[in-house]
Write a protein that holds these residues in place. Structure first.
Motif, short mmCIF file in Angstrom:
data_model
loop_
_atom_site.label_atom_id
_atom_site.label_comp_id
_atom_site.label_asym_id
_atom_site.label_seq_id
_atom_site.Cartn_x
_atom_site.Cartn_y
_atom_site.Cartn_z
N ASN A 84 39.71 -20.38 -45.80
CA ASN A 84 38.51 -19.54 -45.17
C ASN A 84 38.43 -18.38 -46.22
OD1 ASN A 84 36.78 -18.68 -42.99
ND2 ASN A 84 38.18 -19.70 -41.52
N GLY A 86 34.46 -26.97 -44.73
CA GLY A 86 34.22 -27.35 -43.34
C GLY A 86 35.50 -27.99 -43.04
N GLY A 126 27.57 -29.49 -36.03
CA GLY A 126 26.98 -28.16 -36.53
C GLY A 126 25.69 -28.67 -37.45
N LEU A 171 32.26 -29.20 -36.20
CA LEU A 171 32.78 -28.22 -37.01
C LEU A 171 33.76 -27.27 -36.24
CD1 LEU A 171 30.28 -27.69 -39.68
CD2 LEU A 171 32.38 -28.79 -39.96
N THR A 172 34.88 -26.93 -36.52
CA THR A 172 35.81 -25.92 -35.92
C THR A 172 35.86 -24.75 -36.84
OG1 THR A 172 37.86 -26.84 -36.86
CG2 THR A 172 37.46 -27.69 -34.72
N SER A 173 35.46 -24.81 -37.95
CA SER A 173 35.57 -23.55 -38.97
C SER A 173 34.74 -23.95 -40.32
CB SER A 173 37.04 -23.17 -39.37
OG SER A 173 37.53 -24.26 -40.19
N SER A 174 34.35 -22.89 -40.89
CA SER A 174 33.47 -23.33 -42.22
C SER A 174 33.53 -22.09 -42.86
CB SER A 174 32.24 -23.87 -42.12
OG SER A 174 31.38 -22.83 -41.22
N SER A 197 40.75 -28.73 -45.16
CA SER A 197 39.19 -28.50 -45.27
C SER A 197 38.65 -29.66 -46.16
CB SER A 197 38.84 -27.01 -45.80
OG SER A 197 39.50 -26.22 -45.06
N ASN A 251 28.75 -23.45 -37.09
CA ASN A 251 29.70 -24.38 -36.42
C ASN A 251 29.54 -24.38 -35.10
OD1 ASN A 251 30.67 -23.57 -38.79
ND2 ASN A 251 32.36 -22.01 -37.99
N ARG A 252 29.54 -25.87 -34.61
CA ARG A 252 29.40 -26.05 -33.17
C ARG A 252 30.33 -27.53 -32.96
NH1 ARG A 252 23.59 -26.91 -30.60
NH2 ARG A 252 23.23 -28.41 -32.22
N ASN A 253 31.06 -27.41 -31.90
CA ASN A 253 31.99 -28.31 -31.33
C ASN A 253 32.25 -28.28 -29.92
OD1 ASN A 253 33.97 -30.49 -31.40
ND2 ASN A 253 35.56 -28.85 -31.45
N GLY A 278 29.72 -19.89 -39.52
CA GLY A 278 31.14 -19.51 -40.27
C GLY A 278 31.17 -19.61 -41.75
#
Length: 383
Positions: free
Chosen positions: A59, A35, A244, A263-266, A43, A226-228, A211
């Protein structure tokens, strides 16, 4: 330089200080996920043993049967990699090996989801999803190479895919008609992607921002949401950061395992769970046995028989009825030693003689008196 695109790099990036921005919860066995928090470079790798901050932004990650992670990397220390994405190998301890620009990188630039699959011929493939196509990338045997791509069904954006080892299906979580759903695609290397099967999961947030998706050993699905709130959120802004969450999906039910940071990505994958080391055989404990109590006869020694000293009876003197032997006569024969008589027998004989003597002495005496009287009468008659 053109040669840079063809050269395979071997850059090992070791782990650095863990970040507290993405908390970790106890993970299900085999689950590994990465993440990236807003404003943080690189990451964070999460495994069952802890979290490790990486220099690479990863990713499209999947795990092979050897326990090594394969992923696409776009940034190193916050800077975009030349000819991104790069194909990288990652150990669960956080060591990253950069293999250089991914083969067919022009088609993989938009690759976010990936799953690992084993083809019928035994080769290993990284199945990368890019928008509306599934693009397999052969990893072994031989050097990595792109394979023929396949069209995907018309679905909402999918942040990650996983392979169900029991069925070979591709699995993801998306939002359709305002409800989160688990989507399964029946895929075959020869015929491509098959029919779509969906299962509604009402307890999940109705969004496609999942993600990280992984199929666990028991068949349940782990999903990283993912949530931000985006830039500018935080204390004093009136916009609270939105974090997230990690969910576990079983059928139509979902359980939140942990609240995560923003989180912006995972991305997520499932690695083989190592078997516990064999336990040494337990030596059988010797159970002390208590000997049975000795019987009275064995415990108490029998008293020793009293030693009886037996003196052989003295020989009565022999009366000589004849003339004394002449001096010329041979010497007297040595007397024989009395034979050894066992003590018990000697006692019995002595007792018997005593009994006989006490019983018959009066009779013998009377007989002797009678004999003397008869002898006197005979003499008188001769006269």
């Amino acid at each position: 330089m053109p040669g840079v695109q063809l050269r395979r790099l071997a850059v090992t990036a070791l782990a650095v200080t863990p970040t507290p921005l993405v908390p970790i919860a106890p993970l299900p066995p085999g689950l590994v996920w990465v993440g990236q928090a807003p404003g943080v470079t690189g990451s964070t790798l999460h495994t069952a043993t802890g979290q490790v901050r990486l220099r690479y932004s990863l990713n499209a990650m999947a795990c092979g049967r050897d326990g090594l992670l394969t992923a696409l990397a776009t940034e190193l220390d916050g800077r975009r990699l030349p000819d991104a994405p790069h194909l990288v190998r990652v150990t669960t301890a956080g060591a990253v090996t950069d293999l250089g620009p991914a083969p067919g990188r022009q088609d993989l630039v938009a690759g976010y989801g990936a799953a690992m699959a084993t083809a019928p011929d035994g080769s290993t493939e990284l199945l990368v999803t890019t928008g509306d196509r599934l693009r397999p990338l052969r990893l072994s045997p031989g050097p990595p190479a792109p394979l023929a791509s396949h069209a995907l069904p018309d679905l909402p954006y999918a942040g990650d895919w996983a392979t169900d080892p029991r069925t070979g299906e591709l699995v993801t979580v998306v939002s359709m008609a305002g409800v989160a759903r688990v989507v399964r695609l029946r895929w075959d290397a020869a015929t491509g992607v098959g029919a779509v099967d969906t299962t509604t999961v009402p307890a999940l947030p109705p969004s496609s921002a999942y993600g990280g998706v992984a199929v666990l050993a028991d068949g349940s699905i782990a999903a990283v949401f993912n949530r931000n709130a985006g830039p500018g959120a935080g204390a004093g802004t009136g916009r609270a950061p939105m974090g997230g969450a990690l969910y576990r999906i079983t059928g139509t039910r979902a359980t939140k395992l942990a609240d995560l940071g923003p989180l912006t990505s995972s991305d997520a994958a499932t690695c083989p769970v190592p078997s516990p080391p064999p336990q040494p055989p337990v030596a059988a404990r010797a159970v002390p046995t208590t000997p049975p109590p000795a019987t009275a006869a064995a415990a108490t020694p029998a008293p020793a028989a009293a030693a009886v000293r037996t003196t052989p009876p003295a020989k009565p003197p022999v009366r000589s009825r004849g003339p004394s032997p002449s001096p010329s006569a041979p010497g007297p024969t040595p007397s024989r030693k009395p034979a050894f008589v066992p003590t018990t027998v000697a006692l019995a004989a002595s007792e018997a003689r005593h009994r006989i003597g006490s019983r018959y002495i009066p009779v013998v005496g009377a007989l002797m008196v009678a004999a003397v009287a008869v002898a006197r009468l005979v003499r008188r008659n001769r006269r």
